[in-house]
Every structure is written in structure tokens, then in C-alpha cells.
Design an enzyme around this catalytic site. Sequence first.
Site, PDB file in Angstrom:
ATOM      1  N   LYS A  15     -17.388   8.752 -39.502  1.00  0.00           N
ATOM      2  CA  LYS A  15     -18.368   8.838 -40.775  1.00  0.00           C
ATOM      3  C   LYS A  15     -18.346  10.256 -41.504  1.00  0.00           C
ATOM      4  O   LYS A  15     -18.554  11.591 -40.996  1.00  0.00           O
ATOM      5  CB  LYS A  15     -19.983   8.993 -40.148  1.00  0.00           C
ATOM      6  CG  LYS A  15     -20.779   8.428 -41.043  1.00  0.00           C
ATOM      7  CD  LYS A  15     -21.027   9.273 -42.418  1.00  0.00           C
ATOM      8  CE  LYS A  15     -21.723  10.567 -42.482  1.00  0.00           C
ATOM      9  NZ  LYS A  15     -21.841  11.187 -43.735  1.00  0.00           N
ATOM     10  N   GLU A  73     -18.857  21.335 -32.968  1.00  0.00           N
ATOM     11  CA  GLU A  73     -18.061  22.543 -33.614  1.00  0.00           C
ATOM     12  C   GLU A  73     -18.731  23.103 -34.792  1.00  0.00           C
ATOM     13  O   GLU A  73     -18.873  22.173 -35.670  1.00  0.00           O
ATOM     14  CB  GLU A  73     -16.609  22.069 -33.924  1.00  0.00           C
ATOM     15  CG  GLU A  73     -15.634  23.306 -33.865  1.00  0.00           C
ATOM     16  CD  GLU A  73     -15.702  23.798 -35.460  1.00  0.00           C
ATOM     17  OE1 GLU A  73     -16.445  24.788 -35.770  1.00  0.00           O
ATOM     18  OE2 GLU A  73     -14.923  23.354 -36.277  1.00  0.00           O
ATOM     19  N   CYS A  77     -15.364  27.521 -41.181  1.00  0.00           N
ATOM     20  CA  CYS A  77     -16.369  27.825 -40.217  1.00  0.00           C
ATOM     21  C   CYS A  77     -15.828  29.053 -39.422  1.00  0.00           C
ATOM     22  O   CYS A  77     -16.830  30.027 -39.176  1.00  0.00           O
ATOM     23  CB  CYS A  77     -16.376  26.978 -39.258  1.00  0.00           C
ATOM     24  SG  CYS A  77     -14.912  26.245 -38.594  1.00  0.00           S
ATOM     25  N   GLU A 132     -25.126  31.810 -41.787  1.00  0.00           N
ATOM     26  CA  GLU A 132     -23.552  31.317 -42.515  1.00  0.00           C
ATOM     27  C   GLU A 132     -23.926  31.010 -43.885  1.00  0.00           C
ATOM     28  O   GLU A 132     -24.850  30.267 -44.337  1.00  0.00           O
ATOM     29  CB  GLU A 132     -23.075  30.009 -41.788  1.00  0.00           C
ATOM     30  CG  GLU A 132     -21.718  29.592 -42.188  1.00  0.00           C
ATOM     31  CD  GLU A 132     -21.403  28.628 -41.427  1.00  0.00           C
ATOM     32  OE1 GLU A 132     -22.062  27.517 -41.428  1.00  0.00           O
ATOM     33  OE2 GLU A 132     -20.192  28.249 -40.923  1.00  0.00           O
TER      34      GLU A 132
HETATM   35  P1  NDP Z   1     -24.015  19.017 -42.400  1.00  0.00           P
HETATM   36  O1  NDP Z   1     -23.686  19.686 -41.129  1.00  0.00           O
HETATM   37  O2  NDP Z   1     -25.205  18.389 -42.739  1.00  0.00           O
HETATM   38  O3  NDP Z   1     -22.666  17.758 -42.583  1.00  0.00           O
HETATM   39  C1  NDP Z   1     -21.768  17.730 -41.904  1.00  0.00           C
HETATM   40  C2  NDP Z   1     -21.612  16.222 -41.418  1.00  0.00           C
HETATM   41  O4  NDP Z   1     -22.854  15.642 -40.993  1.00  0.00           O
HETATM   42  C3  NDP Z   1     -21.664  15.398 -42.612  1.00  0.00           C
HETATM   43  O5  NDP Z   1     -20.775  14.217 -42.553  1.00  0.00           O
HETATM   44  C4  NDP Z   1     -22.823  14.859 -42.744  1.00  0.00           C
HETATM   45  O6  NDP Z   1     -23.191  13.770 -43.537  1.00  0.00           O
HETATM   46  C5  NDP Z   1     -23.200  14.426 -41.208  1.00  0.00           C
HETATM   47  N1  NDP Z   1     -24.797  14.621 -41.203  1.00  0.00           N
HETATM   48  C6  NDP Z   1     -25.824  15.108 -42.059  1.00  0.00           C
HETATM   49  N2  NDP Z   1     -27.111  15.062 -41.163  1.00  0.00           N
HETATM   50  C7  NDP Z   1     -26.656  14.189 -40.139  1.00  0.00           C
HETATM   51  C8  NDP Z   1     -27.660  13.249 -39.124  1.00  0.00           C
HETATM   52  N3  NDP Z   1     -28.844  13.643 -39.343  1.00  0.00           N
HETATM   53  N4  NDP Z   1     -27.146  12.656 -38.061  1.00  0.00           N
HETATM   54  C9  NDP Z   1     -25.776  12.583 -38.133  1.00  0.00           C
HETATM   55  N5  NDP Z   1     -24.969  13.103 -39.004  1.00  0.00           N
HETATM   56  C10 NDP Z   1     -25.477  13.881 -40.016  1.00  0.00           C
HETATM   57  O7  NDP Z   1     -23.741  20.290 -43.366  1.00  0.00           O
HETATM   58  P2  NDP Z   1     -23.795  20.175 -45.162  1.00  0.00           P
HETATM   59  O8  NDP Z   1     -22.963  19.448 -45.702  1.00  0.00           O
HETATM   60  O9  NDP Z   1     -25.317  19.887 -45.158  1.00  0.00           O
HETATM   61  O10 NDP Z   1     -23.468  21.520 -45.143  1.00  0.00           O
HETATM   62  C11 NDP Z   1     -24.481  22.741 -44.953  1.00  0.00           C
HETATM   63  C12 NDP Z   1     -24.108  24.044 -44.291  1.00  0.00           C
HETATM   64  O11 NDP Z   1     -23.404  23.409 -43.106  1.00  0.00           O
HETATM   65  C13 NDP Z   1     -22.735  24.827 -45.052  1.00  0.00           C
HETATM   66  O12 NDP Z   1     -23.681  25.562 -46.060  1.00  0.00           O
HETATM   67  C14 NDP Z   1     -22.227  25.209 -43.946  1.00  0.00           C
HETATM   68  O13 NDP Z   1     -23.228  26.756 -43.576  1.00  0.00           O
HETATM   69  C15 NDP Z   1     -22.493  24.398 -42.832  1.00  0.00           C
HETATM   70  N6  NDP Z   1     -21.089  23.682 -42.471  1.00  0.00           N
HETATM   71  C16 NDP Z   1     -20.097  24.149 -41.666  1.00  0.00           C
HETATM   72  C17 NDP Z   1     -19.082  23.367 -41.542  1.00  0.00           C
HETATM   73  C18 NDP Z   1     -18.162  23.719 -40.122  1.00  0.00           C
HETATM   74  O14 NDP Z   1     -16.787  23.611 -40.409  1.00  0.00           O
HETATM   75  N7  NDP Z   1     -18.734  24.463 -39.126  1.00  0.00           N
HETATM   76  C19 NDP Z   1     -18.695  22.327 -42.239  1.00  0.00           C
HETATM   77  C20 NDP Z   1     -19.509  21.961 -43.271  1.00  0.00           C
HETATM   78  C21 NDP Z   1     -20.861  22.720 -43.352  1.00  0.00           C
HETATM   79  P3  NDP Z   1     -23.265  13.869 -45.234  1.00  0.00           P
HETATM   80  O15 NDP Z   1     -22.499  14.825 -45.782  1.00  0.00           O
HETATM   81  O16 NDP Z   1     -23.068  12.623 -45.724  1.00  0.00           O
HETATM   82  O17 NDP Z   1     -24.842  14.418 -45.372  1.00  0.00           O
END
Ligand code: NDP
Length: 500
Positions: A192, A267, A301, A398
Site C-alpha cells: 500500500k 521505521e 527520516c 520531526e
Molecule cells: P503517514 O505516516 O501518515 O503515512 C505513511 C504511510 O502510511 C502512507 O502510505 C499512508 O497512506 C499510510 N497510512 C496513513 N494512515 C494509516 C493508517 N491509519 N493505517 C495504515 N496506514 C496508514 O505520514 P504522512 O504522509 O501523513 O506524513 C506526515 C509526517 O510523517 C511527515 O511530516 C513526517 O514527519 C513523517 N513521515 C516520516 C517518514 C519516514 O521516512 N520516517 C515518511 C513519511 C512521513 P496515505 O499517504 O495514503 O495516507
Amino acid sequence: MIERVGGPAVRIPAGKLLINGQWCDGAEGRMIAVYDPATEEKIGDLVAASAADVDRAVQAAHRTFESTHWQKMRPLDRGRLLEKLALLIERDAEELARLETLDNGKPFGVSRNVDMKFAIDALRYYSGWSSKMAGEYIQLSPFFDDGGTYRAYTERRPVGVVGGITPWNFPLGQAVQKLAPAIAFGCTVVLKPSEDASLTTLRLGELILEAGIPEGAINIVTGYGYEAGQALVDHPLVRKIAFTGSTFTGQKILATSARHMKRVTLELGGKSPTIILADADLDRAIPGAANAIFPNSGQVCTAGSRLLIEASIFDEVTKGVAQIARGLKLGSGFDPLVQLGPLISSRQLNRVSELVSTGIKDGAEPLCGGGQVVGKGYFYQPTVLTGGRSDMQIAREEVFGPVVLAMPVQNAGDIKALANDTEYGLGASIWTRDINKAHLLAAQLDCGTVWINTHNVLDLAMPFGGTKMSGLGREFGTEVIHAYTEPRAVCMRLETSAFD
Ligand code: NDP
């Protein structure tokens, strides 16, 4: 095809789901518009998969996992499938990199030389693991003497169906990072990707079919996290979730996973310190500190978002980093001179803007940057903030943007406390010429990776993950086998009388 000024035409994959080796529509027909973050133009559509779509994908993955064909496939042959996929990505790397740049915004050179290269390397690395699933022989000491001799061995079994949930910062690389170990160790997968950057994962789906990977072994469902992602995490046939993303979503996933006692690797976020000691080689440390935060527009990250500097060199280092920041060229990832692309979405741009504004209200001062770039696209100026304190929101959350908060450290004894004064524990870098200081400090940092005189060097052979709120479990390296397999102990009693 999407035409780009200064860039080549890019083919957009169809908005479909990949379930059981077939491209199909979502049951409810709902779609999500996809935008180019550099221009805000619509470039395609994704299926907003429902729980019913996710169920179809999981059922397909489960059927394939249970099938004799999959169970009996030789480990080396699973490895060969990954190798084939690596060759196909290598063949189409230019096209895939263009698609990544269009969808994510990052400079084409980065897409081609970092994201694609990582995906290819990861497939090759894990293809080698497929034949290394060994258990151990154990000599037992039974509590009682019943005349028998006891022997035991362990074998490593694949966990089953894996749900791979990936973010938008390294979309193709992250998809491969989840599917490759899963397939190597005999699991099947439902991916996903993030709704903000799914296109290269869909294109990968085409290559998965071309590689001849058995139908149902890798399925792809696009859609919203709260709907498709949540349904995947909640599905009883999914035995493990491999997630990269925010700590907030990671916590939700962990809570939901408890219901079916799913295995999880998480992660998550970071607030990694770049620590510059007074004796550091500043000709390397200053560009190193800039390079720790600004690439990928800070959406990394392990980004070095807290810059901790010994007070005697504070002004020199911050001025140097700000000078580099001011010189970075922002723009379309298709412009070969551009070093920083846009942030992924207007939501992310607003989040970064709000965090910086609050930081400034709390007393931080921008040495450079500190605002959005006026015009089309989700661009944020590379920003160096000084006047920071550890209790500020900007020092604790973050940001995931090109923003670094610099803080002076008055004496060496305070460095460890300040570096560890965060709920995160993903990475840290130490810049010094003194090898004793480097190793003594490294041993005191509470995080998953410590770099010395470098930052953000990842290697597939080196375990990667975080402590505290930065996650659970490790990816890469020898640790990965524990993430995708479970040991099964087999204990047997032998009649020894025949040879007494
Ligand atoms: P999320 O953690 O919400 O998104 C990461 C993935 O999880 C996406 O595929 C998202 O889908 C999915 N997801 C969201 N909600 C759920 C749920 N309830 N159950 C299962 N899967 C879910 O990150 P965001 O895109 O909202 O970004 C917000 C913040 O997260 C950023 O500002 C950053 O600080 C952090 N982040 C950290 C990352 C890392 O590498 N550690 C990577 C990305 C973000 P969808 O996008 O379709 O909502």
C-alpha cells in the site's frame, strides 16, 4: 503521456489495482487525483481502494502463500525472481526515474542515481538472502531419563502474508525495501503505497508481471491510509506489517496489530542530531551538516535536523551552513541545475511552514530562509534557525522539510544530554578529528545508527531502524531475517538402545 518543459514526456501508469496478477478497478469506482508537486497540475488518478478491495488482495496473497507451487519453490528460484526484477528496473531506470521526479518532485539525478540504484541494489542484496534461511541443531538436556535421547533443530519459516505500507519520500525504494525481503524469505505481499506518491509502485507492478513473479505473490492496492492502509493492518490474514512513515501512524498500526498479534516492523520519524565538536575539520563538517539536512528537501527520516555545535565554533558553522543553504537552487526536478525539489504536497508545505512559524514565535531566529517560495509548486526555502532551545516544539517534532535548528553546546559534558534529549532515536552524526571522543560519544547516543564524520550513509548490509519513538525492529543486514521469518523448533526422541 505528460509533457514537461525542459524534460522528456513521461508515461503515467493506469490507475488500477494489482490483485492476483491482474490489473483491476476498485469495487466502488472512487479515484484520487494525483498532482505534480512542482507545478500543482493534475497528472493522473489512483484507485481509492476500499476494505473490500484490500480483502481481495489479501485473499490472493494468502492463496498464493498456501499454494504448493509457492511452498515448494526452491529458495534460489525465489532469488532469481528478484534478480529478474532488478534487471527490469535497470533496463527501465531512466523512465522510472522520470516518473519518480514527476510524482515526487525530487531532482531527476537523485531519482536516477539514488532511488533507482537503491531499488536495484536492494533486489540483488535480498535475492542472495533467499538461500540463507538456515536453522540450528540443538543438543537437549531433558529433565528426566526415560531411556531416550533427545535432539532438536530449528527451521526458519516465512511469517506469511506481509502488508507493506510505504511513504512518499523514497516511493519506489521503499516499495522494494518491503517486498524484496518478503519474497526472498518465502512470504507473499500486499503493498500500500502513499496516496501522495504511488505512480512508480504501479509501474513496478507492470515489471513484477513481466518478471514472471507468480500471481498473487505481490499485490498492490492504492488508496487512503485511513481506509486501505487501515484495512490492511486490520486484516486477520495479514501476519506482519512492514511500515515506514510517521510515529503517529506507527502507533496506530501497533495498536491495531495487537488485535491479531501481528508481527510489525516500524521505521518511524527522527530528530537526528548532527554534532560538531570544536576540533572537527570544518571544511568537511560544514558541507556535511548541510548535506545531512537539505537533500530530498529534508524529507528524510534520518535528516540531521538538530545541529549541535560546540560554542567556540557556533558562528562559523552556522554562517557556513546558511551560506550553502542560500546557494541551493530550487525548482523543477527536470532542470539539471536544480538541487532541491518541492515538498510532496500542500499539506506538507503547510505543516513545515507552521512548525517554523511557531519556532520563530518561540524565539528561534532564521539565519536564512524561513518561508515558502512564492509561486506555483510546494517549495520551501532551505532554512537555518538559531536561538533554539531544546524545549521548543521545533526542537522536538520531526519537521520533514529543509529546516535545521542550530543550538550551541557550552561544554563537552552537555553534548550527550542534549543529543539524547528527544523522544526519537533514529540516527546521529559526530564530527571530530579525535577518534577517542568519537567512539566514547557514539557509545552514549541512544539511537539506531551513529555516523562519524559522515551522515546518512545507509547500506543494505548494515541494520537500520530506531530506538524509542523512532520505531521497532530493524531492516537490512542480518537482522532482517528475524523480521520476515519465525523459528519453529522440532524436538525428537530417539531410541538409542539399538546401539548401546
Ligand atoms: P503517514 O505516516 O501518515 O503515512 C505513511 C504511510 O502510511 C502512507 O502510505 C499512508 O497512506 C499510510 N497510512 C496513513 N494512515 C494509516 C493508517 N491509519 N493505517 C495504515 N496506514 C496508514 O505520514 P504522512 O504522509 O501523513 O506524513 C506526515 C509526517 O510523517 C511527515 O511530516 C513526517 O514527519 C513523517 N513521515 C516520516 C517518514 C519516514 O521516512 N520516517 C515518511 C513519511 C512521513 P496515505 O499517504 O495514503 O495516507
